[in-house]
Design an enzyme around this catalytic site. Structure first.
Site, PDB file in Angstrom:
ATOM      1  N   TYR A   1    -107.075  57.315  72.848  1.00 13.95           N
ATOM      2  CA  TYR A   1    -106.106  56.421  73.474  1.00 13.95           C
ATOM      3  C   TYR A   1    -105.811  56.865  74.900  1.00 13.95           C
ATOM      4  O   TYR A   1    -105.773  56.054  75.827  1.00 13.95           O
ATOM      5  CB  TYR A   1    -104.816  56.405  72.646  1.00 13.95           C
ATOM      6  CG  TYR A   1    -103.865  55.286  72.989  1.00 13.95           C
ATOM      7  CD1 TYR A   1    -104.101  53.992  72.539  1.00 13.95           C
ATOM      8  CD2 TYR A   1    -102.721  55.523  73.752  1.00 13.95           C
ATOM      9  CE1 TYR A   1    -103.221  52.949  72.843  1.00 13.95           C
ATOM     10  CE2 TYR A   1    -101.838  54.488  74.058  1.00 13.95           C
ATOM     11  CZ  TYR A   1    -102.100  53.211  73.605  1.00 13.95           C
ATOM     12  OH  TYR A   1    -101.232  52.187  73.909  1.00 13.95           O
TER      13      TYR A   1
ATOM     14  N   LYS B   1    -106.967  54.359  77.884  1.00 12.20           N
ATOM     15  CA  LYS B   1    -105.888  53.715  78.636  1.00 12.20           C
ATOM     16  C   LYS B   1    -105.884  54.181  80.090  1.00 12.20           C
ATOM     17  O   LYS B   1    -105.542  53.403  80.997  1.00 12.20           O
ATOM     18  CB  LYS B   1    -104.536  53.971  77.968  1.00 12.20           C
ATOM     19  CG  LYS B   1    -104.362  53.212  76.653  1.00 12.20           C
ATOM     20  CD  LYS B   1    -104.465  51.690  76.850  1.00 12.20           C
ATOM     21  CE  LYS B   1    -104.169  50.921  75.577  1.00 12.20           C
ATOM     22  NZ  LYS B   1    -104.200  49.460  75.763  1.00 12.20           N
TER      23      LYS B   1
END
Length: 261
Positions: A145, A149
């Site tokens: 993540y 991101k």
């Protein structure tokens, strides 16, 4: 003036809140999601068209844009909101990395590749992405993540630097905790790294409603800003990180230690 909008990941959470806010403004919105039943129900409630499919894959993006052309007559705003939060700790496997990269990054790239050539200073468009505070800072517990991101924010920055003065407005939504089903999944996590990941989101700052995140994104678009920060403290943290990265890392280590304890 009414805009023709597409919002992915629109069956619930932030995506649905963005779609609702756009409809309330008088815009036409095509709601897209992998979950056919939920996106159909949401779209019918809003009296808007819908699309069910994998909008991370290139064929899905192509089909979605074709559907928008048929239903809306074109696209003035595309909100690449769909995202996943999976892959915890260094043991995150190849599938977790590959899927996270496809959904959190390449879905944006594939959509922009198709849409940006349509837009110009004469016929401008908006390309918005839902990233995360993790894209500016980091995400304890989940390397997949954190990295994807960060890449999503990086792509938004590149897109703005390259096309922002040529009719393509870019915005990146970077919240901390938002009350969505994705966030609620952490309450049942048993893996220590998953608990760390979800726990860090829950305790880093106030958990806000999806409607608040949607409002801040649309405000950033209205004001022509790249970063939409529903948690203003993220901007302060981001500045501190840039000014003294080692000190910031030490603070994150202490934060991690407090959560693990």
């Amino acid at each position: 003036m009414s805009r023709r909008c597409v919002v992915t990941g629109a069956a619930g959470g932030i995506g649905l809140a963005i779609a609702e806010a756009l409809v309330a403004r008088g815009d036409r919105v095509l709601l897209a999601d992998l979950d056919e039943q939920r996106v159909r129900e949401a779209a019918e409630r809003l009296q808007q068209p819908w699309f069910a499919g994998d909008v991370a894959a290139e064929p899905g993006v192509t089909d979605l844009i074709a559907r928008a052309d048929d239903e809306l007559g074109g696209i003035d705003m595309y909100v690449a909101n769909a995202g996943i939060f999976r892959g915890f700790g260094l043991a995150a496997d190849e599938f977790d990395w590959s899927l996270s990269w496809d959904v959190n990054v390449m879905a944006h790239v594939r959509a922009a590749r198709a849409l940006v050539p349509r837009w110009s200073t004469e016929q401008p468009g908006v390309f918005a992405v839902t990233a995360s505070a993790a894209g500016l800072l980091t995400q304890l517990g989940s390397p997949t993540y954190s990295v994807t991101k960060r890449a999503a924010v990086g792509f938004a920055e590149w897109l703005a630097a390259t096309y922002g003065d040529r009719g393509v407005q870019v915005a990146a939504l970077c919240p901390m905790g938002v009350a969505t089903p994705m966030a609620e999944a952490g309450q049942t996590a048993t893996d220590p790294d998953a608990r760390l990941a979800h726990g860090s989101v829950a305790t880093a700052g106030e958990t806000i409603a999806p409607e608040d995140a949607a409002r801040v994104l649309l405000e950033a678009i209205d004001e022509g800003r790249l970063l939409a920060l529903p948690h203003p403290e993220v901007g302060t943290m981001y500045a501190h990180k840039a000014q003294d990265t080692d000190r910031w890392i030490a603070g994150m280590q202490r934060f991690r230690g407090s959560l693990e304890a």
